[in-house]
Structure formats: structure tokens, C-alpha cells
Design an enzyme around this catalytic site. Structure first.
Site, mmCIF file in Angstrom:
data_model
loop_
_atom_site.group_PDB
_atom_site.id
_atom_site.type_symbol
_atom_site.label_atom_id
_atom_site.label_comp_id
_atom_site.label_asym_id
_atom_site.label_seq_id
_atom_site.Cartn_x
_atom_site.Cartn_y
_atom_site.Cartn_z
ATOM 1 N N LYS A 75 0.809 -1.229 0.000
ATOM 2 C CA LYS A 75 0.000 0.000 0.000
ATOM 3 C C LYS A 75 0.844 1.283 0.000
ATOM 4 O O LYS A 75 0.503 2.254 -0.664
ATOM 5 C CB LYS A 75 -0.944 0.014 1.208
ATOM 6 N N ASP A 111 -10.323 2.711 2.344
ATOM 7 C CA ASP A 111 -10.617 2.057 3.631
ATOM 8 C C ASP A 111 -11.507 2.937 4.519
ATOM 9 O O ASP A 111 -12.403 2.439 5.197
ATOM 10 C CB ASP A 111 -9.318 1.718 4.375
#
Ligand code: ATR
Length: 286
Positions: A75, A111
């Protein structure tokens, strides 16, 4: 019979290392099918040492992919290698969704959107408070802090075993975020309207310290981003004390929607059938 949808239309990936446990193909496959769209979504494992080369090939157009999802441990690298990281991923220093627009590789992190959408669906009004307590200061905690702050909580207390990590997040996310050691948990829970566990405590049947939630505001929401098991020890305890609880599975489902829309052009919905399909898969392949 051969299904042409599997070989035509845009192709998106989920990459990680390892990536074989990812349930994202199940989620996106369900949406492609129910929306009757041409396209595919596949697992594409890339080792850390090969990730930069993979992104270069992606940008050069020498892969079949139109974009994809990025999970652990890529990420941070995905954020760093994208041409156009958006402000959300910039603040987090991490991206989980990549797509092309006018030839440039864009990145965001969904997220936080997934976290908030899950609570909007299952605990409407969850954000009508000033004070939140977030347990944990790891990678997963960042998007939660950002989302909670952006939904208007004015006092966000991050409690972590290693206080220094909580301190770093308080510095990163601004004046509304305060850092505490574990010993302060009970005190900062006083009057809070939201409690979020972002640690791995209680995951996969693991131990979790017993926490009493009785200092929270009576109408508080308690949620856990762990979704295996669905009812974690924290959620079980909070439920017994009469609090509204929300499991973490919806965060996984909702974080997937923005990427799907970018790659395949339609906004999908998170419905009960999808949720049950993922629960069944978790039981079949723990
Ligand atoms: P993730 O990216 O999934 O959040 P992580 O970066 O490893 O994973 O963070 C895990 C979080 O769980 C951290 O907040 C960690 O606390 P530390 O920062 O002190 O390591 C917390 N955690 C894990 N095991 C724990 C335990 N046994 N007791 C208390 N906190 C724990």
C-alpha cells in the site's frame, strides 16, 4: 459453455504478497455478474522486490490491467509510485486503489470510505457525537482516524500498547487526535459515542483483554474492523452491555465499491446476498 464476460471488457487486479486469501475477487465477481457487465477481476501476486517493476509495466500499458486493488505489503509503495495520488491517500501515505485517467495512474485509499459506509448502513447516526476512542495505532488505524475526524468527531482518543505509535498518528492527523497508553483506556472512554477496535486482538479466536464499555455514552456504537470471527470478543462484550455493535465485514465490502465503479463504470451496491456469500466463503475456507 464459455462465458465471454471472463475474457472481454476491462480487467482489474488485486495484488499483495501473499494474495491468495483475498476475498476481493469474490466481491467484484459478484458485482460483475449481477450487473451483467463485461470484465474480470483477478488475483495477481507480486513480491515486494518486483512491485516497482509491476507498476512501471502497468503505466507502460504492457499488462492486461486497467487498474486494481493493492493490499499488504504494497500500500505504501503504491501510493509512492502513482502519478496522481489523491489527498486522502496522501495524508495516509498509503493507497489501496489504482486506476487510469487520461493516461495517468491515479491512487486513492478507500478504507475510510468503507469504514464510514458500513456504519452509515448498520448504525445510522453513529457520527452524532464529539468523542471517539480508537484502540490501536497500526496501518489499519490510520484510515479509521481520518474517517472519524472527517465525519466531525472533535475529540479522537487513540489508545495503543506502544504510545509512541499513537503519538505519531496524533501528530499526523491534527489537533483533534490525542495519544494515550493502554492504561488510559477506561478514562478516555468516559462519555465517548464511538469505540473502534483496529488491533488484531481477538482475531481468529485469539485472546482479547476484557474491556468494560459502561463508561461510554448510552447510545454509543462499538465496532471492530476485525471480521474473523464476525462477533469478536469486544463486540460480544459490548452487546452484552446493551450497546449498538457493528461487525467489520461491511468495511471490506464497502471499501471495494469505489474501485469497481472506476474500472467497470457502474456503482455497485452492497447487499445481503453478497454479505452472506462472503460469510459462507469464510466458513468454507477459514
Ligand atoms: P495493522 O496494519 O493491521 O493495523 P499493525 O501495524 O501490526 O497492523 O498494528 C497492529 C495493532 O495492534 C497495533 O496497534 C498494535 O499495538 P503496538 O503498536 O503496540 O504493536 C496492536 N496490537 C497487536 N497485538 C497486541 C497486543 N497483544 N496487545 C495490545 N495491542 C496489540
Amino acid at each position: 459453455m464459455h462465458d465471454s464476460r471472463e475474457t472481454t471488457g476491462p480487467c482489474a487486479f488485486v495484488t499483495g504478497f501473499p494474495v491468495k486469501h483475498s476475498r476481493s475477487p469474490l466481491i467484484h465477481g459478484y458485482w460483475l455478474k449481477t450487473l451483467d457487465l463485461a470484465g474480470s477481476y483477478v488475483r495477481h501476486q507480486v513480491a515486494p522486490a518486483a512491485f516497482a517493476a509491476f507498476v512501471s509495466e502497468l503505466k507502460e500499458g504492457t499488462t492486461p490491467f486497467c487498474g486494481g486493488n493493492v493490499t499488504i505489503p504494497h500500500k505504501e509503495a503504491a501510493y509512492g509510485l502513482a502519478d496522481r495520488p489523491d489527498p486522502v491517500s496522501e495524508e495516509l501515505g498509503a493507497a489501496n486503489t489504482l486506476w487510469f485517467d487520461e493516461g495517468r495512474l491515479h491512487a486513492t485509499n478507500t478504507d475510510g470510505i468503507g469504514f464510514a459506509a458500513n456504519l452509515d448502513e448498520r448504525a445510522p447516526g453513529w457520527d452524532g457525537h464529539d468523542r471517539a476512542v480508537i484502540l490501536g495505532a497500526g496501518g489499519a488505524s490510520r484510515a479509521v482516524i481520518q474517517a472519524v475526524r472527517d465525519r466531525g468527531f472533535r475529540e479522537i482518543h487513540v489508545v495503543n500498547r506502544t504510545k509512541e505509535r499513537a503519538r505519531e498518528l496524533a501528530d499526523r492527523f491534527g489537533r483533534s487526535v490525542h495519544a494515550h497508553p493502554l492504561g488510559a483506556l477506561s478514562e478516555v472512554m468516559g462519555g465517548a459515542g464511538l469505540f473502534v477496535n483496529t488491533t488484531s486482538l481477538g482475531m481468529d479466536g485469539g485472546e482479547a483483554p476484557s474491556i468494560t464499555f459502561d463508561r461510554l455514552a448510552p447510545e454509543a456504537t462499538v465496532t471492530d474492523i476485525v471480521y474473523v470471527p464476525l462477533k469478536t470478543p469486544f463486540l460480544d462484550q459490548a452487546e452484552k452491555e446493551g450497546f449498538r455493535t457493528v461487525d467489520g465485514l461491511g468495511m471490506l465490502l464497502h471499501q471495494a465499491a469505489p474501485g469497481f465503479e472506476r474500472w467497470f463504470g457502474r456503482r455497485p451496491t452492497v447487499d445481503e446476498t453478497l454479505r452472506q456469500m462472503v460469510i459462507d466463503d469464510m466458513e468454507a475456507h477459514p
